[in-house]
Scaffold this motif. Structure first.
Motif, PDB file in Angstrom:
ATOM      1  N   ALA A   1      -2.609   0.407   0.371  1.00  0.00           N
ATOM      2  CA  ALA A   1      -3.668   0.979   0.823  1.00  0.00           C
ATOM      3  C   ALA A   1      -5.147   1.198  -0.074  1.00  0.00           C
ATOM      4  O   ALA A   1      -6.015   1.428   0.925  1.00  0.00           O
ATOM      5  N   TYR A   2      -4.850   0.436  -1.482  1.00  0.00           N
ATOM      6  CA  TYR A   2      -6.037   0.735  -2.191  1.00  0.00           C
ATOM      7  C   TYR A   2      -6.431  -0.223  -2.377  1.00  0.00           C
ATOM      8  O   TYR A   2      -7.533  -0.946  -2.443  1.00  0.00           O
ATOM      9  N   ARG A   3      -6.010  -1.359  -2.113  1.00  0.00           N
ATOM     10  CA  ARG A   3      -6.669  -2.646  -2.458  1.00  0.00           C
ATOM     11  C   ARG A   3      -6.415  -4.079  -1.177  1.00  0.00           C
ATOM     12  O   ARG A   3      -6.525  -5.045  -1.190  1.00  0.00           O
ATOM     13  N   ILE A   4      -6.764  -3.593   0.403  1.00  0.00           N
ATOM     14  CA  ILE A   4      -6.533  -4.708   1.038  1.00  0.00           C
ATOM     15  C   ILE A   4      -8.189  -4.912   1.267  1.00  0.00           C
ATOM     16  O   ILE A   4      -9.205  -4.697   0.618  1.00  0.00           O
ATOM     17  N   GLY A   5      -7.759  -6.268   1.581  1.00  0.00           N
ATOM     18  CA  GLY A   5      -8.982  -7.108   1.632  1.00  0.00           C
ATOM     19  C   GLY A   5      -9.548  -7.370   2.754  1.00  0.00           C
ATOM     20  O   GLY A   5     -11.060  -7.484   2.798  1.00  0.00           O
TER      21      GLY A   5
ATOM     22  N   TYR B   1      -3.291  22.348   2.764  1.00  0.00           N
ATOM     23  CA  TYR B   1      -2.551  20.894   2.330  1.00  0.00           C
ATOM     24  C   TYR B   1      -3.535  19.416   3.303  1.00  0.00           C
ATOM     25  O   TYR B   1      -2.874  20.039   4.050  1.00  0.00           O
ATOM     26  N   LEU B   2      -3.815  19.146   2.537  1.00  0.00           N
ATOM     27  CA  LEU B   2      -4.001  17.848   2.921  1.00  0.00           C
ATOM     28  C   LEU B   2      -2.987  16.080   2.296  1.00  0.00           C
ATOM     29  O   LEU B   2      -3.153  16.398   1.646  1.00  0.00           O
ATOM     30  N   ALA B   3      -3.027  15.778   3.287  1.00  0.00           N
ATOM     31  CA  ALA B   3      -2.041  14.834   2.865  1.00  0.00           C
ATOM     32  C   ALA B   3      -3.259  13.694   2.604  1.00  0.00           C
ATOM     33  O   ALA B   3      -4.126  13.507   3.470  1.00  0.00           O
ATOM     34  N   ASP B   4      -1.800  12.852   1.935  1.00  0.00           N
ATOM     35  CA  ASP B   4      -3.427  11.936   0.692  1.00  0.00           C
ATOM     36  C   ASP B   4      -3.024  10.259   1.444  1.00  0.00           C
ATOM     37  O   ASP B   4      -2.496  10.403   2.664  1.00  0.00           O
ATOM     38  N   LEU B   5      -3.756   9.408   1.188  1.00  0.00           N
ATOM     39  CA  LEU B   5      -3.612   8.151   2.167  1.00  0.00           C
ATOM     40  C   LEU B   5      -2.892   7.307   2.696  1.00  0.00           C
ATOM     41  O   LEU B   5      -3.036   7.048   3.637  1.00  0.00           O
TER      42      LEU B   5
ATOM     43  N   ARG C   1       2.528 -10.465   0.510  1.00  0.00           N
ATOM     44  CA  ARG C   1       1.958 -11.479   0.592  1.00  0.00           C
ATOM     45  C   ARG C   1       0.349 -11.241   1.429  1.00  0.00           C
ATOM     46  O   ARG C   1      -0.521 -12.834   0.900  1.00  0.00           O
ATOM     47  N   ASP C   2       0.203 -10.385   1.788  1.00  0.00           N
ATOM     48  CA  ASP C   2      -0.965 -10.633   2.285  1.00  0.00           C
ATOM     49  C   ASP C   2      -1.464  -8.696   2.961  1.00  0.00           C
ATOM     50  O   ASP C   2      -0.145  -7.614   2.455  1.00  0.00           O
ATOM     51  N   ASP C   3      -1.917  -8.938   3.684  1.00  0.00           N
ATOM     52  CA  ASP C   3      -2.685  -7.167   4.074  1.00  0.00           C
ATOM     53  C   ASP C   3      -1.690  -7.233   5.262  1.00  0.00           C
ATOM     54  O   ASP C   3      -1.001  -8.085   5.970  1.00  0.00           O
ATOM     55  N   ALA C   4      -0.995  -6.130   5.131  1.00  0.00           N
ATOM     56  CA  ALA C   4      -0.155  -5.632   6.711  1.00  0.00           C
ATOM     57  C   ALA C   4      -0.899  -3.938   6.975  1.00  0.00           C
ATOM     58  O   ALA C   4      -1.179  -3.327   7.060  1.00  0.00           O
ATOM     59  N   THR C   5      -1.191  -4.998   8.170  1.00  0.00           N
ATOM     60  CA  THR C   5      -1.619  -3.540   9.524  1.00  0.00           C
ATOM     61  C   THR C   5      -1.383  -3.890   9.914  1.00  0.00           C
ATOM     62  O   THR C   5      -0.814  -4.432  10.714  1.00  0.00           O
TER      63      THR C   5
ATOM     64  N   LYS D   1      -6.912   4.711  -8.409  1.00  0.00           N
ATOM     65  CA  LYS D   1      -8.442   4.421  -7.801  1.00  0.00           C
ATOM     66  C   LYS D   1      -8.744   2.670  -6.996  1.00  0.00           C
ATOM     67  O   LYS D   1      -7.751   1.975  -6.704  1.00  0.00           O
ATOM     68  N   MET D   2      -9.595   3.009  -5.772  1.00  0.00           N
ATOM     69  CA  MET D   2      -9.533   2.348  -5.096  1.00  0.00           C
ATOM     70  C   MET D   2     -10.681   1.051  -5.608  1.00  0.00           C
ATOM     71  O   MET D   2     -11.467   1.348  -6.219  1.00  0.00           O
ATOM     72  N   GLN D   3     -10.105  -0.410  -4.771  1.00  0.00           N
ATOM     73  CA  GLN D   3     -10.962  -1.245  -5.272  1.00  0.00           C
ATOM     74  C   GLN D   3     -11.953  -1.153  -4.309  1.00  0.00           C
ATOM     75  O   GLN D   3     -11.878  -1.028  -3.269  1.00  0.00           O
ATOM     76  N   LEU D   4     -12.834  -2.179  -4.664  1.00  0.00           N
ATOM     77  CA  LEU D   4     -14.244  -2.467  -4.169  1.00  0.00           C
ATOM     78  C   LEU D   4     -13.893  -2.765  -2.818  1.00  0.00           C
ATOM     79  O   LEU D   4     -14.742  -2.274  -1.836  1.00  0.00           O
TER      80      LEU D   4
END
Length: 396
Positions: free
Chosen positions: A179-183, A44-48, A377-381, A148-151
């Motif tokens: 996760a799928y929309r980081i800029g 089993y693999l963990a998702d993103l 409001r922004d990417d959170a890392t 779906k992952m954004q470009l």
């Protein structure tokens, strides 16, 4: 009675045979299981976002990380055994170094010490096979994504390191959302024999140009770091690359180097929020507050001052938090901003509860993203590293 030498010998023959090297993972796992005398094994693999565990082999159903025995094994990195109607299941962690990949289910009529040892052997083999193949096997990627992952995110994720790395001296772990929309956010960490390198970056904007800016910055840092260059040289390389190729873009960030033996932490802050230091389950107020340098890229051209390298001696058990402002500005369940104090308090409480560092960040980022009506409001890392040197024995 099982024949341990026969099973181990069969596995050795399988691994030594050159024709088995290109096998797909499902076939390799099945044959390794057969060689070890394990009749039913499922990877089993963990998702993103580390919310569910998806079967890579077999016809099993996905399992929730927060609501299953398999998830408990993933969260704690510990063996868990459960009984069924006709067999028992051992849940074993799949770990590449310090990186949590997923879990392995081994089902058997009897889970004796020999079976468990063989299960651990299979888990180690699976972890190595997954790590070696996932860079070019899209089947792995598909099973770890739920949308779906954004470009821009696709571009940045191609440059991200594993979520967690570590040695007996230190562990470093990171998370980022959405996760799928980081800029424009990214983290980076790497190890040499004596140093942990850890960085966090935040490019201006939230589009493809932002992702490109951060990607170039990551590449420039690594390019110099891998020559053994010092921190100012890393920043200078980023400055030069952005000024020449992306003159309209700039990037803030914190670049650090931790001496694994002595605990000496060195860092440069390029227009970024100051890192936080947690020591003995307390936030050390202002411990890493320094006057920041200009961001990397074009703004550096207008400054005549050399980059400032700061130093701090860590104590065993210290945790350092690098973060982007999207974390502290995120809304929590009560609708208010998370803020620095609550951010640090969450880490402190998780540390006191004995949570592993990767699990601490997984739960924290989920609490931010899952807040009712939350809109980042922004990417959170977040990138967190902990210095935990091996205790020295008494001198003779």
């Amino acid at each position: 009675m099982p024949d341990p030498e026969g099973a181990d010998g069969a596995l050795g023959e399988f691994l030594a045979a050159p024709e088995n090297a290109p096998l797909d993972l499902a076939t390799a796992v099945a044959r390794c299981s057969q060689a070890l005398g394990l009749r039913n094994s499922v990877v089993y693999l963990a998702d993103l976002q580390q919310r569910r565990l998806t079967p890579l082999t077999g016809a099993a159903s996905p399992l929730l990380v927060d609501d299953s025995l398999a998830g408990w094994t993933y969260r704690t990195q510990s063996l868990r055994v459960e009984s069924g109607d006709d067999a028992m299941t051992a849940w074993l962690p799949l770990v590449d170094g310090a990186e949590r990949l997923g879990v392995l289910a081994v089902r058997s009529q009897v889970l004796d010490p020999l079976t468990l040892r063989r299960g651990r052997t299979l888990a180690s083999l699976c972890a190595m096979m997954i790590t070696s193949k996932r860079a070019y096997k899209d089947s792995f990627v598909r099973r770890t994504r739920t949308e779906k992952m954004q470009l821009p995110a696709e571009l940045l994720r191609a440059y991200l390191p594993p979520r967690t790395i570590g040695t007996t001296h230190a562990v470093s772990t990171g998370v980022l959302e959405p996760a799928y929309r980081i800029g424009g956010d990214a983290f980076d960490h790497a190890l040499t024999e004596d140093t942990l390198h850890a960085s966090i970056l935040d490019a201006m904007g939230h589009n493809l140009a932002s992702g490109l800016t951060t990607s170039v910055s990551l590449a420039a840092c690594r390019n110099m770091r891998r020559t053994g260059a010092d921190l100012p040289d890393l920043v200078e390389c980023v400055d030069s690359a952005l000024t020449e190729w992306l003159p309209d873009q700039f990037c803030t960030g914190v670049l650090t180097q931790l001496d694994l033996a002595s605990g000496l932490l060195r860092w440069i802050n390029c227009g970024h929020p100051a890192p936080l230091l947690i020591r003995r389950e307390l936030l050390v107020d202002g411990a890493m507050d320094r006057e920041p340098d200009p961001p990397m890229g074009l703004p550096s051209v207008f400054s005549t001052k050399p980059r400032q390298v700061h130093e701090l001696a860590l104590e065993p058990g210290d945790r350092v938090l690098l973060y982007t402002d999207g974390v502290t500005e995120a809304r929590t369940l009560d609708g208010s901003e998370l803020g620095l104090e609550r951010f640090a308090d969450y880490i402190i409480r998780a540390t006191a509860a004995g949570e592993l560092a990767p699990e601490t960040l997984r739960l924290l980022i989920h609490s931010i993203v899952d807040a009712e009506d939350n809109r980042l409001r922004d990417d959170a890392t977040i990138l967190m590293f902990e210095w935990r040197p091996t205790p020295q024995g008494p001198s003779s």
